[in-house]
Enzyme design. Sequence first.
Site, mmCIF file in Angstrom:
data_model
loop_
_atom_site.group_PDB
_atom_site.id
_atom_site.type_symbol
_atom_site.label_atom_id
_atom_site.label_comp_id
_atom_site.label_asym_id
_atom_site.label_seq_id
_atom_site.Cartn_x
_atom_site.Cartn_y
_atom_site.Cartn_z
ATOM 1 N N THR A 185 1.008 -1.266 -0.179
ATOM 2 C CA THR A 185 0.103 -0.047 0.058
ATOM 3 C C THR A 185 0.787 1.209 0.112
ATOM 4 O O THR A 185 1.834 1.338 0.648
ATOM 5 C CB THR A 185 -1.009 0.008 1.402
ATOM 6 O OG1 THR A 185 -1.545 1.416 1.341
ATOM 7 C CG2 THR A 185 -0.332 -0.256 2.761
ATOM 8 N N GLU A 331 -4.870 -3.165 4.516
ATOM 9 C CA GLU A 331 -4.550 -3.777 5.453
ATOM 10 C C GLU A 331 -5.497 -4.587 6.028
ATOM 11 O O GLU A 331 -5.382 -5.396 6.981
ATOM 12 C CB GLU A 331 -4.096 -2.688 6.574
ATOM 13 C CG GLU A 331 -2.693 -1.839 6.411
ATOM 14 C CD GLU A 331 -2.716 -0.794 5.484
ATOM 15 O OE1 GLU A 331 -3.886 -0.400 4.645
ATOM 16 O OE2 GLU A 331 -1.899 0.043 5.593
ATOM 17 N N LYS A 441 -6.324 10.549 -2.420
ATOM 18 C CA LYS A 441 -6.800 9.606 -3.014
ATOM 19 C C LYS A 441 -7.345 10.018 -4.182
ATOM 20 O O LYS A 441 -8.483 10.583 -4.032
ATOM 21 C CB LYS A 441 -7.735 8.627 -2.448
ATOM 22 C CG LYS A 441 -7.389 7.382 -2.794
ATOM 23 C CD LYS A 441 -8.235 6.475 -1.852
ATOM 24 C CE LYS A 441 -7.510 4.838 -2.125
ATOM 25 N NZ LYS A 441 -8.323 3.793 -1.453
ATOM 26 N N TRP A 446 -3.516 6.216 -4.386
ATOM 27 C CA TRP A 446 -2.792 7.307 -3.653
ATOM 28 C C TRP A 446 -1.865 8.269 -4.267
ATOM 29 O O TRP A 446 -0.936 7.857 -5.261
ATOM 30 C CB TRP A 446 -2.207 6.544 -2.529
ATOM 31 C CG TRP A 446 -3.159 5.786 -1.576
ATOM 32 C CD1 TRP A 446 -3.198 4.464 -1.538
ATOM 33 C CD2 TRP A 446 -4.053 6.414 -0.739
ATOM 34 N NE1 TRP A 446 -4.148 4.074 -0.700
ATOM 35 C CE2 TRP A 446 -4.687 5.153 -0.046
ATOM 36 C CE3 TRP A 446 -4.362 7.442 -0.420
ATOM 37 C CZ2 TRP A 446 -5.886 5.476 0.932
ATOM 38 C CZ3 TRP A 446 -5.326 7.822 0.498
ATOM 39 C CH2 TRP A 446 -6.137 6.777 1.211
#
Length: 544
Positions: A185, A331, A441, A446
Amino acid sequence: MHGLMMNSPLTITSIMKHADRNHPDSEIVSVTVDNPRHRYTYREAFIRTRKLACALSQYGIKPDDRIGTLAWNDYRHFELYYAVSGVGAITHMINPRLSHDQITFIINHAEDRLIFVDPLIVPVLEKIIDAIKNVELFVILTDMAHMPETSLVNVRCYESFIGDGAEDFEWPEFDENTASSLCYTSGTTGNPKGVLYSHRAIVLHSLAEIAPDVFNLSIREVIMPVVPMFHVNAWGIPYAAPIVGAKLVFPGAKMGDGETLQALIEEEGVTLSAGVPTVWLMLLNYLEKSAKTVASLRRVIIGGAACPLSILIDFREKYDVTVHQAWGMTEMTPLGTVNTLKPGMENIPADELNQLKLKQGRFVYGVEMKIIDDDNKEQPWDGLSPGLLKVRGPWISSNYYKKEDDDDTFDKDGWFSTGDIATIDENGFMQITDRSKDVIKSGGEWISSIELENIATGHPTISEAAVIGINHPKWSERPLLIVVLKENEEVGKEELLAWMAGKVPKWWLPDDVLFVDEIPHTATGKIQKTKLRKLFKDYKFPSS
Ligand code: AMP
């Protein structure tokens, strides 16, 4: 005393065996570079998956080896999901939209041995090949007739690689806590962080996902995941659909193309789809312009960014499609909440109902959550008191892969700090109100505000820079650069942006630059992003 139940391991292999046995005739339809409408059944998919697993074993892939994929949503990526994890190795899905530096970092950090790459993404690898350390072999996801010219060495064709394997491959057995897959991520500060999923987490997440008040999946659905398979397991759909035997429709690289999505929905009878708001805006625009319809589509799950009211209303009023907002994170495998109504809520006044549907939703069984204030005190579930959202549960990361630095993301009581600020109402509906993490975002991907700020302050005229996300009708958020000039210095907006271009991916470049006298700071001297976001909450980009 232990219960007297069999201790069958919850592995991804068990999903595959179940689907193979019980839903062999369910279809998987894909758009690929070599075939605009590839079609086969689960039975055929799992024959090829066994061949791929056998070929991987013959090549010398061992348990825990990381195998990278740089691929779109299609049947070959689906085969990799199951074959790699099924041999006890780790499917590492890499996001091709990241910057070249981030992709290089991720491949080296994961120490991928092989990379399976879509022909359309080969040019990305060609550009970074000199910086990649461990990769022994690149397997291009196509057949011999469509192999592209490439400067990569040690290259094989997927169809010939899989051709080396045997159909009767026997799946090894292993512990359900074995790592199954890896996804990085970039929604945090610093380098991308690896989230290492386990078989158990994936199976439990899939079981939760199919439940009626979650995604409500069944063999009667035709599901088209428009969320990429390199983005948190396409929200778990490639694992949950085979459990129930739903038909799957994969749009390949055409995920942002309204025309392809509409054609797939109509021709394949898609009933349920899932993706970020930007994708749906594109589809709705296309439907409006073309006067085409999506008659089979009944439900759309929207997540990854806040769902605008216009999408919800357009879907409902023009196309009779129900929108459910969902919230989650890489996550979290990723599912945390889904907005499904409690009995009686359908009858509340329309405006109130719209506001309720804009909330991120109710927590799925398996995800515990709390909101806390700055003193770590739990906030009430009154729909008014915002707090930092913390979660824990069996499909939530307990740490990042090979984490080197210590931070307070994972606390000692086993809670994960999401970086989202939220309220929770009396009915358990969570609503995101802000974000404490310093990222933006855009279109579901991102952008690091800190990286943009560091680059901007590298310009000789700039004394201080801050980047915040501003709501955008198409991309959810876009970066706004706010700068303070050094005394007696001057630079134009265009000049500054031209200077920043090339230092970050093009789509990261701020949509506008504002010159101010001062940027607010916290007591400890940090830029006060919350205050900046408040100050510029009504700001609109010139072009939007
Ligand atoms: P990712 O790990 O890339 O899936 O990003 C997860 C983050 O995306 C969350 O922590 C939120 O900040 C944001 N996010 C995900 N879903 C939503 C949603 N429905 N509404 C608002 N923000 C969301």
